[in-house]
Design a protein around this motif. Structure first.
Motif, PDB file in Angstrom:
ATOM      1  N   LEU A 172      44.213  83.352  19.699  1.00  0.00           N
ATOM      2  CA  LEU A 172      42.912  83.793  19.219  1.00  0.00           C
ATOM      3  C   LEU A 172      41.791  82.952  19.833  1.00  0.00           C
ATOM      4  O   LEU A 172      41.845  81.722  19.804  1.00  0.00           O
ATOM      5  CB  LEU A 172      42.866  83.692  17.693  1.00  0.00           C
ATOM      6  N   GLY A 173      40.814  83.610  20.416  1.00  0.00           N
ATOM      7  CA  GLY A 173      39.672  82.911  20.981  1.00  0.00           C
ATOM      8  C   GLY A 173      39.937  82.263  22.328  1.00  0.00           C
ATOM      9  O   GLY A 173      39.104  81.494  22.821  1.00  0.00           O
ATOM     10  N   GLN A 174      41.069  82.564  22.923  1.00  0.00           N
ATOM     11  CA  GLN A 174      41.436  81.984  24.215  1.00  0.00           C
ATOM     12  C   GLN A 174      41.679  83.083  25.238  1.00  0.00           C
ATOM     13  O   GLN A 174      41.846  84.249  24.894  1.00  0.00           O
ATOM     14  CB  GLN A 174      42.708  81.144  24.068  1.00  0.00           C
ATOM     15  N   GLY A 175      41.712  82.681  26.488  1.00  0.00           N
ATOM     16  CA  GLY A 175      42.093  83.618  27.526  1.00  0.00           C
ATOM     17  C   GLY A 175      43.599  83.706  27.640  1.00  0.00           C
ATOM     18  O   GLY A 175      44.325  82.871  27.093  1.00  0.00           O
ATOM     19  N   PRO A 176      44.095  84.722  28.327  1.00  0.00           N
ATOM     20  CA  PRO A 176      45.552  84.851  28.506  1.00  0.00           C
ATOM     21  C   PRO A 176      46.108  83.688  29.327  1.00  0.00           C
ATOM     22  O   PRO A 176      45.466  83.210  30.253  1.00  0.00           O
ATOM     23  CB  PRO A 176      45.692  86.170  29.279  1.00  0.00           C
ATOM     24  N   GLU A 177      47.322  83.282  28.985  1.00  0.00           N
ATOM     25  CA  GLU A 177      48.029  82.240  29.738  1.00  0.00           C
ATOM     26  C   GLU A 177      49.334  82.832  30.242  1.00  0.00           C
ATOM     27  O   GLU A 177      50.104  83.411  29.469  1.00  0.00           O
ATOM     28  CB  GLU A 177      48.307  81.040  28.834  1.00  0.00           C
ATOM     29  N   LEU A 178      49.586  82.642  31.514  1.00  0.00           N
ATOM     30  CA  LEU A 178      50.775  83.239  32.116  1.00  0.00           C
ATOM     31  C   LEU A 178      52.053  82.585  31.602  1.00  0.00           C
ATOM     32  O   LEU A 178      52.176  81.362  31.575  1.00  0.00           O
ATOM     33  CB  LEU A 178      50.711  83.098  33.639  1.00  0.00           C
ATOM     34  N   LEU A 179      52.999  83.424  31.203  1.00  0.00           N
ATOM     35  CA  LEU A 179      54.327  82.939  30.826  1.00  0.00           C
ATOM     36  C   LEU A 179      55.308  83.083  31.980  1.00  0.00           C
ATOM     37  O   LEU A 179      56.057  82.170  32.291  1.00  0.00           O
ATOM     38  CB  LEU A 179      54.854  83.716  29.618  1.00  0.00           C
ATOM     39  N   ILE A 180      55.303  84.261  32.604  1.00  0.00           N
ATOM     40  CA  ILE A 180      56.260  84.526  33.669  1.00  0.00           C
ATOM     41  C   ILE A 180      55.731  85.647  34.543  1.00  0.00           C
ATOM     42  O   ILE A 180      55.025  86.529  34.079  1.00  0.00           O
ATOM     43  CB  ILE A 180      57.653  84.887  33.093  1.00  0.00           C
ATOM     44  N   ARG A 181      56.055  85.556  35.824  1.00  0.00           N
ATOM     45  CA  ARG A 181      55.665  86.602  36.782  1.00  0.00           C
ATOM     46  C   ARG A 181      56.892  87.058  37.554  1.00  0.00           C
ATOM     47  O   ARG A 181      57.684  86.232  38.015  1.00  0.00           O
ATOM     48  CB  ARG A 181      54.610  86.077  37.742  1.00  0.00           C
ATOM     49  N   TYR A 182      57.030  88.358  37.687  1.00  0.00           N
ATOM     50  CA  TYR A 182      58.142  88.952  38.436  1.00  0.00           C
ATOM     51  C   TYR A 182      57.622  89.629  39.694  1.00  0.00           C
ATOM     52  O   TYR A 182      56.592  90.310  39.668  1.00  0.00           O
ATOM     53  CB  TYR A 182      58.853  90.026  37.599  1.00  0.00           C
ATOM     54  N   GLU A 183      58.331  89.447  40.769  1.00  0.00           N
ATOM     55  CA  GLU A 183      58.164  90.256  41.964  1.00  0.00           C
ATOM     56  C   GLU A 183      59.428  91.106  42.050  1.00  0.00           C
ATOM     57  O   GLU A 183      60.513  90.580  42.308  1.00  0.00           O
ATOM     58  CB  GLU A 183      58.008  89.403  43.224  1.00  0.00           C
ATOM     59  N   ASN A 184      59.270  92.398  41.789  1.00  0.00           N
ATOM     60  CA  ASN A 184      60.437  93.271  41.622  1.00  0.00           C
ATOM     61  C   ASN A 184      61.303  92.691  40.491  1.00  0.00           C
ATOM     62  O   ASN A 184      60.793  92.443  39.414  1.00  0.00           O
ATOM     63  CB  ASN A 184      61.176  93.437  42.938  1.00  0.00           C
ATOM     64  N   GLU A 185      62.575  92.426  40.733  1.00  0.00           N
ATOM     65  CA  GLU A 185      63.392  91.924  39.629  1.00  0.00           C
ATOM     66  C   GLU A 185      63.509  90.405  39.619  1.00  0.00           C
ATOM     67  O   GLU A 185      64.177  89.832  38.757  1.00  0.00           O
ATOM     68  CB  GLU A 185      64.790  92.560  39.661  1.00  0.00           C
ATOM     69  N   ARG A 227      63.915  91.607  33.857  1.00  0.00           N
ATOM     70  CA  ARG A 227      63.333  92.809  34.433  1.00  0.00           C
ATOM     71  C   ARG A 227      64.422  93.474  35.276  1.00  0.00           C
ATOM     72  O   ARG A 227      64.474  93.319  36.488  1.00  0.00           O
ATOM     73  CB  ARG A 227      62.115  92.488  35.300  1.00  0.00           C
ATOM     74  N   LEU A 228      65.260  94.192  34.586  1.00  0.00           N
ATOM     75  CA  LEU A 228      66.364  94.853  35.245  1.00  0.00           C
ATOM     76  C   LEU A 228      65.848  95.995  36.108  1.00  0.00           C
ATOM     77  O   LEU A 228      64.926  96.716  35.720  1.00  0.00           O
ATOM     78  CB  LEU A 228      67.357  95.371  34.199  1.00  0.00           C
ATOM     79  N   LYS A 229      66.422  96.141  37.286  1.00  0.00           N
ATOM     80  CA  LYS A 229      66.076  97.213  38.214  1.00  0.00           C
ATOM     81  C   LYS A 229      64.633  97.158  38.658  1.00  0.00           C
ATOM     82  O   LYS A 229      64.111  98.133  39.227  1.00  0.00           O
ATOM     83  CB  LYS A 229      66.389  98.594  37.619  1.00  0.00           C
ATOM     84  N   GLY A 230      63.955  96.050  38.376  1.00  0.00           N
ATOM     85  CA  GLY A 230      62.609  95.871  38.878  1.00  0.00           C
ATOM     86  C   GLY A 230      61.565  96.798  38.299  1.00  0.00           C
ATOM     87  O   GLY A 230      60.513  97.005  38.914  1.00  0.00           O
ATOM     88  N   VAL A 231      61.831  97.361  37.106  1.00  0.00           N
ATOM     89  CA  VAL A 231      60.841  98.255  36.503  1.00  0.00           C
ATOM     90  C   VAL A 231      60.446  97.707  35.130  1.00  0.00           C
ATOM     91  O   VAL A 231      59.595  96.831  35.040  1.00  0.00           O
ATOM     92  CB  VAL A 231      61.379  99.701  36.402  1.00  0.00           C
ATOM     93  N   ASP A 232      61.108  98.183  34.069  1.00  0.00           N
ATOM     94  CA  ASP A 232      60.791  97.733  32.716  1.00  0.00           C
ATOM     95  C   ASP A 232      61.167  96.267  32.544  1.00  0.00           C
ATOM     96  O   ASP A 232      62.042  95.738  33.247  1.00  0.00           O
ATOM     97  CB  ASP A 232      61.571  98.553  31.688  1.00  0.00           C
ATOM     98  N   SER A 233      60.514  95.645  31.563  1.00  0.00           N
ATOM     99  CA  SER A 233      60.815  94.246  31.290  1.00  0.00           C
ATOM    100  C   SER A 233      60.842  94.012  29.789  1.00  0.00           C
ATOM    101  O   SER A 233      60.179  94.716  29.023  1.00  0.00           O
ATOM    102  CB  SER A 233      59.751  93.352  31.929  1.00  0.00           C
ATOM    103  N   THR A 234      61.655  93.064  29.385  1.00  0.00           N
ATOM    104  CA  THR A 234      61.657  92.640  27.992  1.00  0.00           C
ATOM    105  C   THR A 234      61.434  91.137  27.920  1.00  0.00           C
ATOM    106  O   THR A 234      61.893  90.388  28.791  1.00  0.00           O
ATOM    107  CB  THR A 234      62.987  92.987  27.287  1.00  0.00           C
ATOM    108  N   LEU A 235      60.726  90.721  26.904  1.00  0.00           N
ATOM    109  CA  LEU A 235      60.485  89.313  26.614  1.00  0.00           C
ATOM    110  C   LEU A 235      61.060  89.052  25.229  1.00  0.00           C
ATOM    111  O   LEU A 235      60.774  89.790  24.298  1.00  0.00           O
ATOM    112  CB  LEU A 235      58.992  89.007  26.634  1.00  0.00           C
ATOM    113  N   LYS A 236      61.886  88.022  25.129  1.00  0.00           N
ATOM    114  CA  LYS A 236      62.547  87.743  23.858  1.00  0.00           C
ATOM    115  C   LYS A 236      62.227  86.326  23.393  1.00  0.00           C
ATOM    116  O   LYS A 236      62.111  85.401  24.222  1.00  0.00           O
ATOM    117  CB  LYS A 236      64.061  87.899  23.997  1.00  0.00           C
ATOM    118  N   ILE A 237      62.112  86.176  22.096  1.00  0.00           N
ATOM    119  CA  ILE A 237      61.950  84.858  21.492  1.00  0.00           C
ATOM    120  C   ILE A 237      63.063  84.709  20.459  1.00  0.00           C
ATOM    121  O   ILE A 237      63.255  85.565  19.606  1.00  0.00           O
ATOM    122  CB  ILE A 237      60.593  84.699  20.780  1.00  0.00           C
TER     123      ILE A 237
END
Lengths: 112, 115
Positions: B39-52, B69-79
């Motif tokens: 809240l009140g902050q800018g986005p901070e990068l967690l992870i970046r994918y190039e394709n998969e 990011r399986l097959k280089g399309v959809d992605s899931t983030l889990k905690i």
């Protein structure tokens, strides 16, 4: 680490007035981008200005870049209530990094 | 063209529970990003994918966060497990290529509340 920092943190104006927001950054960049975020929504890209450009226009938006002062400004002319949003500048980390770093943003309120 | 799709939009969980977020980028966009925004902050990068391939995950707390990011399309983030401090908005973005020059397109985000 914070590369860009917007000023002011908050700005409140009347519809029809111009709004100016500033962004200062710390190290050399090859481009600077401005984004808008409406309440509760994702960010929308507004404009990208490259380091060899001094000014760029897009509709009612005017962006300037002063690399000697490491600063940029975003001017919104003839503001509308729909311009109410947070505005962020984003710059790549130095050294050719592809990581985009965002500032904390300026919260703009345009009163009808 | 359809924008970046994220689900769910909102999630409320108790601490120590697992949670997963899903992102579908714009078709043809090879680069995918996950950001965290407090809240009140800018986005901070967690992870970046190039394709998969995860090419920048230095900000991802790997003890509890994971992404794929399986097959280089959809992605899931889990905690797993979630902590109170994980309450934030998780944004997914995509771009045609490296972000140094090209704009990023953001999804609406998932607002996570950990109680």
């Amino acid at each position: 680490s914070q590369q860009g920092e917007e000023d002011p943190q908050a700005l409140s104006i009347q519809e029809g007035e111009n709004a100016t927001m500033n962004c200062s950054y710390k190290t050399s960049i090859n481009n600077l981008q401005w984004y808008r975020q409406n309440s509760g929504r994702g960010l929308v890209h507004l404009i990208l200005i490259r380091s060899n450009e001094r000014e760029k226009h897009s509709g009612r938006l005017r962006v300037t870049l002063d690399t000697s002062k490491k600063s940029s400004s975003l001017l919104i002319t003839a503001s509308r209530a729909a311009d109410t949003a947070s505005y962020f500048c984003a710059t790549p980390l130095p050294g050719g990094s592809e990581k985009l770093v965002f500032g904390k943003g300026t919260k703009l309120t345009v009163n009808p | 063209e359809a924008g970046v799709v994220q689900s769910p939009r909102y999630k409320i969980i108790e601490k120590k529970q697992p949670v997963a977020f899903w992102c579908n980028p714009i078709s043809g966009h090879n680069t995918l990003y996950w950001y965290l925004q407090n809240l009140g902050q800018g986005p901070e990068l967690l992870i970046r994918y190039e394709n998969e391939e995860a090419v920048d995950d230095s900000q991802l707390p790997k003890d509890r966060f994971s992404a794929e990011r399986l097959k280089g399309v959809d992605s899931t983030l889990k905690i797993q497990p979630a902590e109170l401090g994980d309450s934030a908005v998780y944004l997914c973005a995509s771009s045609r290529g490296p972000s140094g020059g090209t704009e990023q397109y953001f999804g609406p985000g998932t607002r996570l509340t950990v109680t």
